[in-house]
Design a protein around this motif. Structure first.
Motif, PDB file in Angstrom:
ATOM      1  N   LYS A   5       2.004   2.072  -3.421  1.00 29.96           N
ATOM      2  CA  LYS A   5       0.908   2.617  -4.241  1.00 29.96           C
ATOM      3  C   LYS A   5       0.638   4.078  -3.875  1.00 29.96           C
ATOM      4  O   LYS A   5       0.436   4.922  -4.746  1.00 29.96           O
ATOM      5  CB  LYS A   5      -0.358   1.787  -4.039  1.00 29.96           C
ATOM      6  CG  LYS A   5      -0.294   0.416  -4.681  1.00 29.96           C
ATOM      7  CD  LYS A   5      -1.535  -0.377  -4.340  1.00 29.96           C
ATOM      8  CE  LYS A   5      -1.411  -1.798  -4.842  1.00 29.96           C
ATOM      9  NZ  LYS A   5      -2.494  -2.659  -4.349  1.00 29.96           N
ATOM     10  N   LEU A   6       0.619   4.346  -2.572  1.00 27.68           N
ATOM     11  CA  LEU A   6       0.400   5.735  -2.130  1.00 27.68           C
ATOM     12  C   LEU A   6       1.479   6.648  -2.694  1.00 27.68           C
ATOM     13  O   LEU A   6       1.206   7.744  -3.175  1.00 27.68           O
ATOM     14  CB  LEU A   6       0.422   5.813  -0.600  1.00 27.68           C
ATOM     15  CG  LEU A   6      -0.799   5.333   0.168  1.00 27.68           C
ATOM     16  CD1 LEU A   6      -0.523   5.358   1.666  1.00 27.68           C
ATOM     17  CD2 LEU A   6      -2.018   6.183  -0.136  1.00 27.68           C
ATOM     18  N   MET A  45       0.819  -1.216   0.000  1.00 24.79           N
ATOM     19  CA  MET A  45       0.000   0.000   0.000  1.00 24.79           C
ATOM     20  C   MET A  45       0.854   1.269   0.000  1.00 24.79           C
ATOM     21  O   MET A  45       0.517   2.249  -0.639  1.00 24.79           O
ATOM     22  CB  MET A  45      -0.934   0.016   1.215  1.00 24.79           C
ATOM     23  CG  MET A  45      -2.110  -0.926   1.087  1.00 24.79           C
ATOM     24  SD  MET A  45      -3.234  -0.453  -0.236  1.00 24.79           S
ATOM     25  CE  MET A  45      -4.456  -1.728  -0.134  1.00 24.79           C
ATOM     26  N   LYS A 104       3.295   6.191  -5.329  1.00 25.69           N
ATOM     27  CA  LYS A 104       3.174   6.334  -6.788  1.00 25.69           C
ATOM     28  C   LYS A 104       2.266   7.527  -7.137  1.00 25.69           C
ATOM     29  O   LYS A 104       2.632   8.392  -7.937  1.00 25.69           O
ATOM     30  CB  LYS A 104       2.587   5.033  -7.373  1.00 25.69           C
ATOM     31  CG  LYS A 104       2.440   5.045  -8.871  1.00 25.69           C
ATOM     32  CD  LYS A 104       1.926   3.713  -9.406  1.00 25.69           C
ATOM     33  CE  LYS A 104       0.420   3.653  -9.439  1.00 25.69           C
ATOM     34  NZ  LYS A 104      -0.127   2.421 -10.011  1.00 25.69           N
TER      35      LYS A 104
END
Lengths: 235, 270
Positions: B4-5, B1, B7
């Motif tokens: 992803k954050l 996660m 990114k």
């Protein structure tokens, strides 16, 4: 209903903003497989209740449990929330937002989202900042409803869209209705949604005035939910 | 996660900053080219001055916008409208803070690297290609290599650790101040600024208190460790670095705890 079957349990849920009581001792239990109308005039505590359920506000008293957990990381993965305001990041295109949801939510159905975009004639390459307010609301609703969540919390989902889109949104909600998921819809437009509701919650000045099935209300009161609402909340 | 954050956070930053970096490098290159004697004669110096001013303006813009964005990405991304999306993700508060912190440090360090490269491009001259100058540079490198000590590697590592912790601490201090300001229902921006000043004051007072305590307990003789007469100077420098890292590290942890506590237990997104 056993504790595990209760999707949401509120016990003495209270929220104060300074001295003002936004919610007062709310006791409520929601089970799975229902479409619930959260009804009340402005300032009755509907949005506050939904924000508490999402952990965006902290209760001043009492508790709220979703799937046995206090709002947080665990509940966010089973709750799909549509707030009453725009949260979109302007640099994104519609496709970026769809990818964002697909990245973070394991229950996100990408094909379903793309299908809904196509039905509403929205191009994934459109930049979010160029969309009208109503179109942005549709995009937010699509990414919310494209999830296969256990609990949908929709704050005024049909308030800002045209009547044609309103019908589409309601049919979308009905299509997502399953035995395992519950949809809570907060709105003023009762006449528009009454036909899809199983249960209604009436909130007045932060207090629970009524929580019953639509069938019971019609049978007992001999009137529609809309008519009863106008009586209960008459100025 | 967390990945992803980061990114999405970095994409959000570079939508604004990447064009600025490119413009800064282009302005440095053009300024250098127009400063060339031949071109200067043709263009009579005017474009060189103009591009120099543009270069300076872009340098200021990169610094200012980077710092503003670090504050805005936290405030708008978590405690404003965008928070309705971000704070309902199945992500823990520490991951939100970590992603924003790491991306902020990346942006600051990258901004610094771009600024240095642009400056090198700006002052670079073909005169450096003179064989005599090249020979002297080579001699200098050989000389440094001969005097090379393993301590320099440690100095470099310590300096890098100190730099990253100090940058991270400053960013977390801003996050903590914004979070404290968010606890109030009105005048949040002014109160965030005040919190920043007050937190700085409290830390100064705290370190002063610790200094006084050291004096009271007569621990000040430990300072002798830093005296080159009593210990080799190299070790004294290492000790100084480690003390600074510890000092910055304690503040780093305190500001992180304040931010995390508010985001996880006192969130009130109104």
């Amino acid at each position: 209903m056993s504790e595990h079957q209760n999707l949401m349990v509120c016990t003495g849920l209270t929220k104060l903003f300074g001295k003002k009581q936004a919610l007062t001792g709310l006791n409520l239990t929601l089970g799975p497989g229902k479409i619930v109308g959260l009804l009340g005039p402005n300032g009755s505590g509907k949005t506050t209740f939904l924000k508490l359920a999402n952990g965006l506000l902290q209760p001043s008293g009492g508790s709220i449990l979703i799937g046995g957990h206090a709002p947080g990381c665990e509940t966010h993965s089973i709750v799909a929330y549509l707030p009453d305001r725009m949260y979109l990041n302007d640099w994104m295109r519609i496709r970026d937002l769809v990818d964002f949801f697909a990245d973070f939510y394991a229950d996100f159905d990408l094909a379903k989202a793309m299908e809904m975009l196509q039905t509403l004639h929205l191009s994934p390459s459109d930049c979010l900042k160029t969309l009208s307010k109503g179109t942005k609301e549709k995009v937010q609703l699509i990414v919310t409803m494209a999830r296969r969540a256990q609990l949908y919390l929709l704050d005024e989902p049909i308030g800002g869209v045209d009547p044609a889109a309103r019908d589409y949104i309601l049919s979308t909600i009905l299509q997502n209705y399953s035995e395992n998921s519950t949809v809570v819809i907060s709105t003023h437009l009762i006449a528009d949604i009454e036909r899809v509701l199983d249960e209604v919650i009436f909130l007045k000045e932060g207090e629970l005035k009524l929580f019953d099935t639509v069938d019971n209300i019609r049978e007992r009161e001999g009137k529609s939910v809309d008519q009863l609402f106008r009586e209960v909340f008459a100025c | 996660m967390l990945r992803k954050l980061m990114k999405y956070e970095l994409r959000s930053y570079f939508q604004t900053l990447l064009p600025l970096y490119i413009a800064l490098l282009a302005a440095a290159l053009l300024s250098n080219l127009f400063s060339n004697r031949m071109l200067a004669l043709v263009m009579q110096g005017t474009p060189a001055n103009l591009i120099g001013i543009i270069y300076f303006g872009l340098m200021v813009a990169v610094c200012t916008i980077s710092m503003l964005m670090i504050i805005l990405r936290f405030y708008k991304g978590l405690l404003s409208e965008e928070g309705y999306l971000m704070l309902t993700l199945p992500v823990k508060p520490w991951q939100h803070i970590a992603s924003k912190l790491i991306c902020s440090v990346i942006v600051l360090v990258l901004g610094g690297i771009v600024a240095i490269i642009s400056f090198v491009v700006l002052i670079f001259s073909l005169d450096f290609m003179d064989p005599v100058i090249l020979k002297r540079c080579l001699e200098l490198i050989v000389n440094v290599s001969q005097n090379f000590s393993i301590h320099w590697v440690f100095y470099f590592v310590e300096l890098m650790v100190l730099m990253f912790i100090a940058i991270g601490k400053q960013v977390l201090k801003a996050y903590a101040a914004i979070s404290v300001g968010h606890l109030f229902s009105r005048h949040r921006i002014i109160l965030s600024f005040l919190s920043y000043v007050v937190m700085g004051g409290i830390m100064l007072w705290l370190w002063g208190l610790i200094g006084n305590l050291i004096n009271l307990l007569h621990l000040d003789h430990l300072i002798l460790l830093l005296d080159p007469e009593t210990k080799p100077q190299t070790w004294a420098y290492h000790l100084a670095f480690l003390l600074l890292i510890f000092w910055q590290g304690v503040e780093f942890i305190l500001y992180y705890l304040v931010t995390h506590r508010i985001l996880s237990k006192h969130l009130n997104l109104e």
